[in-house]
Design a protein around this motif. Structure first.
Motif, PDB file in Angstrom:
ATOM      1  N   TYR A 145       0.843  -1.192   0.000  1.00  0.00           N
ATOM      2  CA  TYR A 145       0.000   0.000   0.000  1.00  0.00           C
ATOM      3  C   TYR A 145       0.882   1.247   0.000  1.00  0.00           C
ATOM      4  CZ  TYR A 145      -3.360  -3.535   1.411  1.00  0.00           C
ATOM      5  OH  TYR A 145      -4.139  -4.669   1.455  1.00  0.00           O
TER       6      TYR A 145
ATOM      7  N   GLN B 148       4.325  -1.235   5.516  1.00  0.00           N
ATOM      8  CA  GLN B 148       3.574  -2.295   6.171  1.00  0.00           C
ATOM      9  C   GLN B 148       3.723  -2.233   7.689  1.00  0.00           C
ATOM     10  OE1 GLN B 148       1.704  -3.964   4.076  1.00  0.00           O
ATOM     11  NE2 GLN B 148       0.663  -5.193   5.627  1.00  0.00           N
TER      12      GLN B 148
ATOM     13  N   THR C  75      -3.714  -7.931   5.495  1.00  0.00           N
ATOM     14  CA  THR C  75      -3.791  -6.849   4.514  1.00  0.00           C
ATOM     15  C   THR C  75      -2.698  -6.988   3.451  1.00  0.00           C
ATOM     16  OG1 THR C  75      -2.437  -5.343   5.878  1.00  0.00           O
ATOM     17  CG2 THR C  75      -4.847  -5.244   6.155  1.00  0.00           C
TER      18      THR C  75
ATOM     19  N   TRP D  22      -3.844  -9.492   1.023  1.00  0.00           N
ATOM     20  CA  TRP D  22      -4.912  -8.942   0.189  1.00  0.00           C
ATOM     21  C   TRP D  22      -4.354  -8.031  -0.895  1.00  0.00           C
ATOM     22  CZ3 TRP D  22      -8.149  -7.419   5.093  1.00  0.00           C
ATOM     23  CH2 TRP D  22      -8.656  -8.597   5.681  1.00  0.00           C
ATOM     24  N   SER D  23      -3.253  -7.323  -0.612  1.00  0.00           N
ATOM     25  CA  SER D  23      -2.654  -6.488  -1.653  1.00  0.00           C
ATOM     26  C   SER D  23      -2.159  -7.347  -2.816  1.00  0.00           C
ATOM     27  CB  SER D  23      -1.512  -5.641  -1.087  1.00  0.00           C
ATOM     28  OG  SER D  23      -0.304  -6.367  -0.953  1.00  0.00           O
TER      29      SER D  23
ATOM     30  N   GLY E  22      -4.958  -8.193  -4.994  1.00  0.00           N
ATOM     31  CA  GLY E  22      -5.261  -7.116  -5.925  1.00  0.00           C
ATOM     32  C   GLY E  22      -4.497  -7.248  -7.233  1.00  0.00           C
TER      33      GLY E  22
ATOM     34  N   HIS F 109      -0.807   3.918  -4.852  1.00  0.00           N
ATOM     35  CA  HIS F 109      -0.859   2.469  -5.030  1.00  0.00           C
ATOM     36  C   HIS F 109      -2.217   2.022  -5.561  1.00  0.00           C
ATOM     37  CE1 HIS F 109       2.613   0.027  -3.457  1.00  0.00           C
ATOM     38  NE2 HIS F 109       3.019   1.246  -3.196  1.00  0.00           N
TER      39      HIS F 109
ATOM     40  N   ASN G 131      -3.105  -1.568  -8.086  1.00  0.00           N
ATOM     41  CA  ASN G 131      -3.389  -2.894  -7.514  1.00  0.00           C
ATOM     42  C   ASN G 131      -4.493  -2.865  -6.464  1.00  0.00           C
ATOM     43  OD1 ASN G 131      -1.530  -1.615  -5.612  1.00  0.00           O
ATOM     44  ND2 ASN G 131      -1.403  -3.606  -4.593  1.00  0.00           N
ATOM     45  N   THR G 132      -4.651  -1.752  -5.731  1.00  0.00           N
ATOM     46  CA  THR G 132      -5.570  -1.779  -4.589  1.00  0.00           C
ATOM     47  C   THR G 132      -6.986  -1.312  -4.920  1.00  0.00           C
ATOM     48  OG1 THR G 132      -4.782   0.399  -3.856  1.00  0.00           O
ATOM     49  CG2 THR G 132      -3.721  -1.539  -2.900  1.00  0.00           C
TER      50      THR G 132
END
Length: 399
Positions: free
Chosen positions: A52, A56, A71, A74-75, A78, A340, A343-344
Motif C-alpha cells: 500500500y 507495512q 492486509t 490482500w494487496s 489485488g 498504489h 493494484n488496490t
C-alpha cells in the motif's frame, strides 16, 4: 432512476465494484462526471506493486501483526485480480511482469534490504536483491546502488485496462452514464445521488471519485489531499534501444519521498513519471523539468524528444494508508490510495461489494485504520503540506 447500487465514478474503483456486484446479480448504475477513466485511473504510471502507500510496519502498528499480514496478502490478491480480469474478460492492456525498487543513497540500500527481510520473514513473500553489477545489467543506469526486484508485480496500460473493465461491466448489465456529475448525495434509507439533469435512488451508494470529488462529503474531503503527478513519454526509441535500457521490460521506481518511476510502453517509448506537485499547481517548464530528471537516469536519452507530457491528481491520506469504509449503513467509499491505486482499487471494489452482500469482515479491518483530517483546514492544509514536502525533498537531496 432506480438501482440496487449507484456508484459515483467510472474509474478503477467504481468499475471494479460494479463488476463484482453485477456478477452477483445486482442492478448497478455508474455516474461519471467526465468519461470512463478520465481521472487518475486512465492516465497513471501503470505500475502495479505489492503493498500500500504506507509502510507495512505502519499497518502493523495500527492493526496488529495478524491483520497486517492479512492486509499484505490482500494487496497481492489485488495484483492477481488484474490478471484474472484480463483473462476472464479478454482485456488486452499490455501487462508485463516485474517491478524493481531502486536506491540512490546508501541509507536507501539499508531500507530496501530491511524491506526484503521483512517481506520474507513476516509475510512469506520473497524478493530478489540485485547488487549493483546485476542492477546495471537489468536497468542500464549508473544512478542506482542496486535493486529490489519483485517478479509478481508489474505494469500495464492503465487506460486500456480501465476501458476494458467498462466493457466488461456493460456486458454484465451495468449502466454507465458519462458526463453525469454528481452534485449532491442525500443520505437515508435509500440514498439519492443527484446530477444536474436527474437522480438515482438506490439501496446502496458507493463514492469512488477519490481526488476529483469535492463537496459531496466534507468528512471525506478533509481526510484526503489532491497531489499532482506528471508523466512524460519519449518518441519511440525502437525495440533494440528499449531492450538495452530495460532488458526484461520491467517497471522501476526509486524510493525518494518525491520519487521518479519509469517503464517502457508497448510501442517502445520510455514513460517517465515523477515531479509531484503538492501545491496542486502545474510546475513551470514541466517538459524541461521532466527532461532533466530523465537525463539523470539515462544520459544517453538527453537528446530524445518528449512527444507527450501530461499529469493529473491522485489522492493521498495523511498517513498514506488506504481510507475505505462506510458512511452510515448504506453509503460506501474508497479513497486515499496514495500512489498504489493500480493494484488496490480492484481490491477495494471487491471488499465493498462483499460488504454490500453482507460479508463485511475484510472491509471492517480497513475501517479500523485511524484517519485524521489534514491539519490547517481548507485554507492552510495545502501550504502546510508543501512546507512538509520541501523538508522531505531536502532530506532526499542531502542523503
Amino acid at each position: 432512476m432506480c438501482a440496487d447500487v449507484c456508484i459515483l465514478g467510472a474509474g478503477l474503483t467504481g468499475l471494479s465494484t460494479a463488476i463484482e456486484l453485477a456478477e452477483a446479480g445486482y442492478s448497478v448504475i455508474v455516474l461519471e462526471a467526465e468519461r470512463v477513466g478520465w481521472g487518475a485511473s486512465g492516465r497513471n504510471g501503470g505500475q502495479a506493486i505489492f503493498g500500500y502507500g504506507c509502510d507495512q510496519s505502519k499497518l502493523a502498528t495500527m492493526l496488529g501483526d495478524a491483520d497486517a499480514r492479512r492486509t499484505f496478502a490482500w494487496s497481492l490478491e489485488g495484483i492477481r485480480l488484474i490478471r484474472e480480469r484480463c483473462e476472464k474478460y479478454a482485456i488486452d492492456c499490455d501487462w508485463r511482469d516485474g517491478h524493481a525498487h531502486v536506491p540512490i543513497k546508501p541509507r536507501q540500500v539499508v531500507e530496501l534490504r530491511t524491506l526484503q527481510a521483512e517481506c520474507a520473514d513476516r509475510y512469506n513473500y520473497p524478493l530478489e536483491w540485485w547488487e549493483r553489477d546485476r542492477q546495471r545489467d537489468e536497468i542500464a543506469s549508473d544512478r542506482y546502488r542496486g535493486a529490489l526486484f519483485d517478479p509478481k508485480s508489474g505494469h500495464l496500460h492503465p487506460l486500456k485496462y480501465t476501458l476494458g473493465l467498462a466493457r466488461a461491466a456493460r456486458t454484465l448489465g451495468v449502466r454507465i452514464f458519462e458526463q453525469s456529475k454528481v452534485i449532491e448525495c442525500t443520505h437515508g434509507a435509500k440514498p439519492l445521488l443527484r446530477t444536474a439533469s436527474g437522480s438515482v435512488q438506490s439501496d446502496f451508494a458507493v463514492l469512488a471519485g477519490n481526488a476529483l470529488v469535492r463537496g459531496i462529503s466534507p468528512a471525506l474531503d478533509a481526510r484526503i489531499m489532491p497531489v499532482g503527478t506528471y508523466i512524460a513519454a519519449t518518441e519511440p526509441l525502437g525495440e533494440a534501444t528499449a531492450r538495452r535500457l530495460l532488458p526484461r521490460d520491467i517497471a522501476v521506481a526509486d524510493v525518494n519521498w518525491a520519487l521518479d518511476y519509469f517503464r517502457c510502453s508497448a510501442d517502445h517509448r520510455l514513460l517517465f513519471g515523477g515531479r509531484a506537485s503538492y501545491s496542486t499547481y502545474v510546475p513551470p517548464n514541466l517538459p524541461g523539468v521532466m527532461r532533466r530528471r530523465l537525463r539523470a537516469v539515462f544520459p544517453e536519452l538527453a537528446k530524445v524528444t518528449l512527444e507527450y507530457v501530461w499529469g493529473g491528481m491522485i489522492d493521498i491520506s495523511l498517513n498514506r494508508a488506504p481510507h475505505w469504509g462506510r458512511l452510515g449503513n448504506n453509503i460506501y467509499f474508497a479513497q486515499g490510495f496514495s500512489g498504489h491505486g493500480v493494484n488496490t482499487t480492484g481490491l477495494a471494489g471487491r471488499l465493498i461489494a462483499e460488504s454490500i452482500r453482507g460479508q463485511s469482515e475484510r472491509l471492517d479491518v480497513f475501517e479500523r485504520i485511524n484517519h485524521r483530517p489534514f491539519p490547517g483546514g481548507r485554507a492552510l492544509r495545502t501550504p502546510l503540506l508543501v512546507a512538509a514536502m520541501a523538508w522531505f525533498k531536502l532530506r532526499d537531496a542531502l542523503g
